[in-house]
Design an enzyme around this catalytic site. Structure first.
Site, PDB file in Angstrom:
ATOM      1  N   GLU A 164     -44.171 -10.239  20.022  1.00  0.00           N
ATOM      2  CA  GLU A 164     -44.052  -8.787  19.812  1.00  0.00           C
ATOM      3  C   GLU A 164     -44.775  -7.932  20.845  1.00  0.00           C
ATOM      4  OE1 GLU A 164     -45.158  -7.587  15.889  1.00  0.00           O
ATOM      5  OE2 GLU A 164     -43.685  -8.850  14.920  1.00  0.00           O
ATOM      6  N   GLU A 352     -40.359 -14.379  12.327  1.00  0.00           N
ATOM      7  CA  GLU A 352     -41.326 -13.928  11.316  1.00  0.00           C
ATOM      8  C   GLU A 352     -40.613 -12.976  10.384  1.00  0.00           C
ATOM      9  OE1 GLU A 352     -44.903 -11.925  12.614  1.00  0.00           O
ATOM     10  OE2 GLU A 352     -45.375 -13.508  14.059  1.00  0.00           O
TER      11      GLU A 352
END
Ligand code: GAL
Length: 442
Positions: A164, A352
């Site tokens: 991320e 995720e």
């Protein structure tokens, strides 16, 4: 919906990260990371990850739990400063051995190890020289990735370059809410551009060093909708969408930064050197999408450049998690659709997804039925995506055990296993037991 409705090859996994789990923060030769510095300041009141879930010492037992829950894959990250205590230069053999042991422990249990190279814990020694804002990071990251891919490439086939980028650059170098606590566009823009370059460079290095590597990188994503149908809010939502969803994937695909939506982003050009544009794309084997919540956006004069703000979920009478973010399972389907619409996407993994509550252990049990509900719904949307030809190839639950949730400390619990942070005792939550049953009938 049953797990047998998913393709046989669909991968079920769980993900953790080095800082949030390992502990042993200043022992066994490890150097400090920016998160050690950030959480051990006096002014930081949410505890620290000095011990975290003590994964450095408990990984064997934790992996037995991964196995017992019928999961196929285990995603973890390497702590850069455990390998290179000073970021570059001297190597810590004990750290190198730790990851060999961890990988071997996975393989012995027939669990596929998935390695993330960077999950936010930059060596402090590199931050002291500007961290992600310093273009030298390209050389530092190169050295680190060359080393890891050569060292572990024989046993690890699936590699994730960054976790991320928008989160660590946005929260760490723009809003100052995460380590290293820097703020403003003057930090954000160079850090963002260097992260883009490192992401594709990392991919190229692993491709060169690891035979048959499967290479991906991960993006945080949210479903963004406007406050109402007024054009001013719709445009604000488009700008937030460009920042949270488009900013890092588009240069990777050769589309450049999304300046069409946010013209002020052109200030990034100051950091783009001749030749960079050719270096920004990389042909990833898969992209990892990480989905947690929905965003509602409205026009606002602040911050400049963006001229948009989020409308807090608490003000919107919606279901929220323990971090006051809107729980919206359907958003997973929407982001899958959105990212799949880009040309050149080969495979998508949900690397995720999960939900946090302030779970309590009562008489030896954690009855987290809201979490079961979240997984049932998001699994259903994943299946719908597969049925609609979106190439989703796996789902990694965030996370195995309650851990240290960055700037929020240990209060929001994301695990399917409960952690007693005093004793490190683990208790499988109702959601974990549900998952185990769900996956047993494949
Ligand atoms: C992600 C991050 C994880 C975890 C999760 C829950 O953005 O990659 O480390 O903290 O959010 O908030």
């Amino acid at each position: 919906m049953k797990s047998k409705h998913f393709p046989k090859s669909f991968k079920w996994g769980t993900a953790i990260s080095s800082y949030q789990n390992e502990g042993e923060y200043n022992t066994h030769g490890k150097g400090p990371s920016i998160w050690d510095t950030f959480t051990n300041r006096k002014s930081f009141k949410k505890g620290n990850g000095n011990t975290a879930t003590d994964f450095y010492n408990t990984y064997k037992e934790d992996l037995l739990k991964v196995k017992a829950l019928n999961l196929d894959c285990f995603r973890f990250s390497i702590s850069w400063s455990r390998i290179f205590p000073h970021g570059i230069g001297e190597i810590n053999p004990e750290g190198v051995a730790f990851y060999h042991d961890l990988i071997q422990a996975c393989i012995d249990l027939n669990i596929e190890p998935w390695v993330t190279l960077y999950h936010w814990d930059l060596p402090q020694a590199l931050e002291d020289q500007g961290g992600w804002t310093n273009r030298e990071i390209l050389n530092w990251f190169k050295t680190y990735v060359e080393f890891c891919s050569k060292e572990y490439g024989a046993t690890v086939k699936t590699w994730i370059i960054l976790n991320e980028p928008m989160s660590f650059v946005g929260l760490g170098y723009f809003l100052g809410m995460h380590a290293p606590g820097k703020k403003g566009f003057k930090n954000f823009l160079p850090a963002a551009h260097h992260a883009t370059l490192c992401q594709s460079m990392g991919g190229r290095i692993v491709r060169k060093n690891v035979k048959d590597a499967i290479i991906g990188t991960t993006f945080s994503c949210s479903h963004v909708s406007p406050l109402n149908r007024r054009v001013i809010h719709k445009k604000a939502a488009a700008r937030i969408d460009a920042l949270v969803n488009r900013f890092f994937i588009e240069p990777t695909l050769g589309l450049g930064y999304p300046m069409d939506a946010i013209p002020g982003l052109n200030r990034i050009e100051k950091y783009v050197l001749p030749g960079d544009e050719e270096l920004m794309p990389f042909d990833f084997d898969f992209i990892g999408l990480q989905y947690y919540f929905k965003i509602v956006a409205k026009f606002s004069l602040l911050p400049p450049i963006l001229f948009a703000q989020e409308v807090p979920a608490e003000k919107r009478d919606v279901k929220i998690n323990a971090m006051n973010l809107e729980i919206y399972p359907k958003g997973l389907y929407k982001v899958l659709e959105k990212f799949n619409a880009y040309p050149g996407i080969k495979n998508i993994y949900i690397t995720e997804s999960g939900v946090c509550f302030e779970d309590e252990l009562i008489e030896g049990k954690v009855n987290d039925k809201n979490r079961i509900n979240y997984f049932k719904k998001t699994f259903k949307y994943t299946l719908k995506a597969i049925e609609n030809n979106i190439p989703v190839k796996g789902y990694f639950i965030w996370t195995l055990v309650d851990n240290f949730e960055w700037a929020e400390g240990t209060k929001p619990r994301f695990g399917i296993i409960y952690t007693d942070f005093k004793t490190q005792k683990r208790t499988v939550k109702k959601s974990g037991l549900w998952l185990k049953r769900f996956l047993s009938k494949r």
